[in-house]
Design a protein around this motif. Structure first.
Motif, short mmCIF file in Angstrom:
data_model
loop_
_atom_site.label_atom_id
_atom_site.label_comp_id
_atom_site.label_asym_id
_atom_site.label_seq_id
_atom_site.Cartn_x
_atom_site.Cartn_y
_atom_site.Cartn_z
N GLN A 394 -28.48 34.87 -56.96
CA GLN A 394 -28.90 33.36 -57.44
C GLN A 394 -30.26 33.71 -58.09
N LYS A 395 -30.42 34.48 -58.81
CA LYS A 395 -31.62 34.99 -59.71
C LYS A 395 -31.29 35.25 -61.17
N ILE A 396 -32.14 35.06 -62.16
CA ILE A 396 -31.99 35.41 -63.42
C ILE A 396 -33.31 36.09 -64.26
N LYS A 397 -32.97 37.03 -64.88
CA LYS A 397 -34.02 37.86 -65.70
C LYS A 397 -34.49 36.76 -67.05
N LEU A 398 -35.69 36.64 -67.16
CA LEU A 398 -36.24 35.71 -68.22
C LEU A 398 -37.05 36.48 -69.18
N LYS A 399 -36.70 36.87 -70.36
CA LYS A 399 -37.53 37.53 -71.50
C LYS A 399 -38.21 36.64 -72.31
N ASP A 400 -39.61 36.77 -72.44
CA ASP A 400 -40.39 35.77 -73.50
C ASP A 400 -40.22 36.69 -74.73
#
Length: 422
Positions: A394-400
């Motif tokens: 229940q996680k997600i990787k987030l890239k700027d």
């Protein structure tokens, strides 16, 4: 059969439509601060509305209208301009009964005229216009002109010129009319057929003739300013005073008559001085039309307004090399790996959009590399990467996308994070 767009029309495609939206946002914002409210009238009206309101002697009525008969043989016309429909609506809907006057209206929409297409001029074109109906105060004249100038300035134009004139009241116009007839009558045979018809219909229209504009009699024609009575002179002086007080420079052109028959007192045009803009420099025009409401069966309600072409505004921006940021990008692009992640992303995408976040996913079954390319093409601020491992946790990787920094956050926190950091 090959289907192509009719001559004199255009498709406004994605990438270009954002420029139009930018201009419309400026227009709506300025109208809001000036208390002008939007109105929307039909695309077509009864033909008599324009023949009576615009004027039988005008090029619009004589040559340029798209007129057709409906199934009951009633003559209808695609609207060639916006003032006559606005005044018709003002009278028909009894807007004159509102306790707050003048009634301030604006419109944005397509108009139709059959004329030779050229740069910035189409047979279907879009106009923004305003009408202030119910006041004979010269201060409202200055406000209308100032509003038009504000739109152009806010859009980024610098090379502008405001040209004004007075057509006087009914008495002044009658005296000038007789002087014009006497001036042209002896040599009217040297002018085009249209001008010969206009001599008795409306000799003022001769001054606006494009075909005979270099004729010596046009250059020596009597000036309306020499025939203004005291009341008209005082009105025009007050308009000039108000423009000066609010810091708007102007030039007086006694030959400025505009192309519609309903004008009196103030007439004006705004022109572009930008190099390379073209031979036709007029961006907007307008004026006062006291008496038009009575012509349409309503009470006396003096009015003033203007109309500007959106196409010509955009062309002027191009001539001055003013750039409009057409594509601001999206907030988030979701990159998925695996079928379960893709299935989940559909509902996640919906939640993001419902929260007011602009977001997108892949619909072409692209590989991960292809999805990243799509995110880049859409100028995504954030790229959310969701695989089956992340989904199980229940996680997600987030890239700027700007800094390249990447972090892992809980799925439940994604919306709040993007809203806080956008």
């Amino acid at each position: 059969m090959e289907f192509i767009i009719p001559r004199g029309t255009q498709d406004i495609l994605p990438g270009e439509s954002e420029r139009w939206q930018y201009i419309e946002e400026i227009v709506r914002g300025i109208c809001h601060t000036h208390q002008y409210k939007e109105m929307r009238t039909p695309i077509f009206e009864h033909t008599e509305l324009f023949s009576r309101g615009v004027g039988e002697s005008t090029d619009i009525v004589q040559k340029e209208m798209y007129t057709f008969a409906d199934k009951k043989n009633r003559s209808l016309t695609l609207r060639p301009e916006g003032t006559a429909p606005a005044v018709r609506s003002f009278v028909e809907n009894k807007l004159f009964a509102n306790p707050i006057q003048p009634t301030k209206l604006y419109y944005i929409g397509p108009m139709f005229r059959y004329e030779r297409p050229q740069n910035g001029r189409y047979r279907q074109f879009y106009q923004f216009g305003i009408e202030a109906i119910g006041s004979s105060d010269p201060a409202i004249d200055a406000e209308v002109m100032a509003l038009a100038m504000s739109v152009y300035r806010k859009a980024g134009l610098k090379n502008l010129k405001l040209v004004i004139n007075s057509l006087g009241d009914k008495t002044s116009r009658h005296a000038h009319r007789e002087a014009l007839i006497n001036h042209f009558e002896g040599r009217i045979g040297e002018f085009c057929g249209d001008c010969q018809k206009r001599l008795k219909q409306n000799p003022l229209r001769i001054l606006d003739c494009k075909q005979d504009r270099d004729h010596e009699l046009l250059k020596s024609a009597p000036s309306i300013l020499d025939y203004l009575n005291d009341e008209s002179k005082a009105y025009f002086a007050k308009v000039q005073q108000y423009l000066t007080n609010i810091g708007i420079s102007f030039e007086i052109d006694p030959n400025l008559v505009r192309g519609l028959d309903y004008y009196n007192h103030t007439a004006f045009e705004i022109m572009s001085n930008a190099k390379g803009f073209g031979a036709i420099t007029t961006l907007a025009g307008g004026g006062r039309y006291d008496g038009l409401t009575e012509e349409f069966g309503g009470p006396k309600a003096p009015g003033i307004g203007f109309a500007m072409s959106i196409e010509r505004l955009l062309a002027a921006l191009d001539a001055e090399d003013v750039k409009i940021a057409a594509d601001q990008g999206i907030d988030c692009y979701i990159v998925t790996l695996g079928e379960q992640a893709k299935d989940y992303s559909v509902s996640l995408l919906h939640k993001l959009r419902e929260a007011g976040i602009s977001a997108e996913i892949d619909y072409e079954q692209k590989k991960m590399k292809g999805q990243f390319k799509s995110a880049d093409r859409m100028h995504a601020k954030y790229i959310a990467i969701l695989g089956e491992d992340e989904l199980n946790q229940q996680k997600i990787k987030l890239k700027d996308a700007k800094t390249g920094e990447q972090q892992e956050i809980l799925l439940d926190e994604l919306i709040a994070f993007i809203k806080e950091n956008s």
